[in-house]
Design an enzyme around this catalytic site. Structure first.
Site, PDB file in Angstrom:
ATOM      1  CB  SER A  66      12.561  44.902 -46.519  1.00  0.00           C
ATOM      2  OG  SER A  66      13.741  44.895 -45.788  1.00  0.00           O
TER       3      SER A  66
HETATM    4  N1  SAH Z   1      17.131  46.646 -46.986  1.00  0.00           N
HETATM    5  C1  SAH Z   1      17.885  45.383 -47.742  1.00  0.00           C
HETATM    6  C2  SAH Z   1      18.627  44.605 -46.915  1.00  0.00           C
HETATM    7  C3  SAH Z   1      17.334  44.146 -45.515  1.00  0.00           C
HETATM    8  S1  SAH Z   1      18.162  42.694 -44.652  1.00  0.00           S
HETATM    9  C4  SAH Z   1      16.837  44.899 -48.623  1.00  0.00           C
HETATM   10  O1  SAH Z   1      15.756  44.980 -48.587  1.00  0.00           O
HETATM   11  O2  SAH Z   1      17.336  44.302 -49.670  1.00  0.00           O
HETATM   12  C5  SAH Z   1      19.344  43.547 -43.620  1.00  0.00           C
HETATM   13  C6  SAH Z   1      20.765  43.517 -44.111  1.00  0.00           C
HETATM   14  O3  SAH Z   1      21.454  44.065 -43.170  1.00  0.00           O
HETATM   15  C7  SAH Z   1      21.566  42.159 -44.498  1.00  0.00           C
HETATM   16  O4  SAH Z   1      22.039  42.314 -45.689  1.00  0.00           O
HETATM   17  C8  SAH Z   1      22.656  42.407 -43.511  1.00  0.00           C
HETATM   18  O5  SAH Z   1      23.691  41.672 -43.769  1.00  0.00           O
HETATM   19  C9  SAH Z   1      22.867  43.585 -43.045  1.00  0.00           C
HETATM   20  N2  SAH Z   1      23.549  43.813 -41.839  1.00  0.00           N
HETATM   21  C10 SAH Z   1      23.342  43.413 -40.733  1.00  0.00           C
HETATM   22  N3  SAH Z   1      23.906  43.909 -39.596  1.00  0.00           N
HETATM   23  C11 SAH Z   1      24.804  44.973 -40.243  1.00  0.00           C
HETATM   24  C12 SAH Z   1      25.676  45.953 -40.066  1.00  0.00           C
HETATM   25  N4  SAH Z   1      26.086  45.879 -38.491  1.00  0.00           N
HETATM   26  N5  SAH Z   1      26.174  46.723 -40.770  1.00  0.00           N
HETATM   27  C13 SAH Z   1      25.757  46.975 -42.105  1.00  0.00           C
HETATM   28  N6  SAH Z   1      24.708  45.844 -42.446  1.00  0.00           N
HETATM   29  C14 SAH Z   1      24.396  44.917 -41.663  1.00  0.00           C
END
Ligand code: SAH
Length: 217
Positions: A66
Site C-alpha cells: 500500500s
Molecule cells: N498491507 C499489505 C498488503 C496490501 S495488498 C502491504 O501494504 O504490503 C492486500 C493483501 O491482502 C494481499 O497480499 C492479498 O493477498 C491479501 N488478501 C486478500 N484477501 C485476503 C483474505 N481473505 N485473507 C487474507 N489476506 C487476503
C-alpha cells in the site's frame, strides 16, 4: 541531489515530511515508526529505489504494497495504544505489520497467499520486528477466532461488505477499519463497537486489491 542517489534514510525522512505537509499526519508515534522502519527492505529488490515514493508498489501475485499515506491514514484513524492486540488481514509485504508491531502489544496477521506470508515472515524476522507478531496463512474474512477479541482490526484489501466474523471478533470499544465498496473503488470505513451497537463512519475514497474469501469477493 537526485532522489536516485539520495540515501534510503534521507528518502525516508522526505517521505515523512510529505506525510506531514501534504496530508497533515500528526500522530508522533506513527511518524516515529515510519521514520525508523526501512521500508525498502520489504519491497521487492528490483523496486527498492521506489520504496519511498508515495504510490503503491507491485509485490507479485497481483498484489500491492500500500501507498505510505494509506498506511499512515489507516493507522491514525485506529487510535492505537501500546496495550492493544491487533488483527491484521492482508499481511502482503509486511510493511503495515511492521508499523503496527511498533505501536501495539501484539499483532496477529493473516494472509491468504502462502508465498507472500513466508516472504514477509522472513523479512520481518530478519529486521527484528517479529517478536510480537503471529502469522497465519488462510482466509482472513473468517478472522482468527482463537485469539479474539481484538481491540483493533485492520483490513488492507477491498471488500463488498463487512465480514460478520470480524465484527464478532471485535472487543467492546474496539475499532475496525476496512475499505468497503465496489471492486475498483471503495470507501475507507471505520466501525467502532459500543456494547451491541456498531457505529459506522465513512472516510476517504480509496482503491485496494480485492479481499478474496468466504465473506469477501
Ligand atoms: N498491507 C499489505 C498488503 C496490501 S495488498 C502491504 O501494504 O504490503 C492486500 C493483501 O491482502 C494481499 O497480499 C492479498 O493477498 C491479501 N488478501 C486478500 N484477501 C485476503 C483474505 N481473505 N485473507 C487474507 N489476506 C487476503
Amino acid at each position: 541531489m537526485e532522489s536516485s542517489i539520495m540515501s534510503y534514510e534521507r528518502q525516508r525522512m522526505e517521505m515523512v515530511k510529505t506525510l506531514i505537509k501534504q496530508y497533515g499526519v500528526r500522530n508522533p508515534r506513527i511518524l516515529k515508526a515510519m521514520r525508523e522502519t526501512p521500508r525498502h527492505l520489504l519491497a521487492p529488490p528490483h523496486l527498492r529505489s521506489e520504496a519511498y515514493h508515495d504510490h503503491p508498489l507491485s509485490i507479485g501475485r497481483g498484489q500491492t504494497m500500500s501507498q505510505p499515506y494509506m498506511v499512515a491514514y489507516m493507522t491514525e484513524v485506529l487510535k492505537i495504544s501500546d496495550t492493544d492486540r491487533i488483527l491484521e488481514i492482508g499481511t502482503g509485504s509486511g510493511y503495515q505489520t511492521a508499523i503496527l508491531s511498533q505501536m501495539a502489544k501484539w499483532v496477529f496477521s493473516v494472509e491468504r497467499i502462502k508465498e507472500l506470508s513466508m516472504e514477509a515472515q522472513k523479512n520481518l524476522t530478519e529486521m527484528g520486528y517479529a517478536e510480537n507478531i503471529s502469522f497465519k496463512v488462510g482466509d482472513g474474512t473468517q478472522g482468527w477466532v482463537e485469539h479474539a477479541p481484538y481491540h483493533v482490526i485492520i483490513v488492507t484489501a477491498g471488500s463488498p461488505r463487512i465480514p460478520a466474523p470480524l465484527e464478532e471478533q471485535l472487543a467492546d470499544n474496539g475499532r475496525l477499519v476496512i475499505p468497503v465498496g465496489r471492486r475498483f473503488h471503495q470507501d475507507m470505513t471505520l466501525i467502532t463497537k459500543r456494547g451491541h451497537e456498531l457505529e459506522t463512519t465513512r472516510k476517504i475514497g480509496c482503491v485496494f486489491v480485492p479481499l478474496i474469501g468466504k465473506e469477501g469477493w
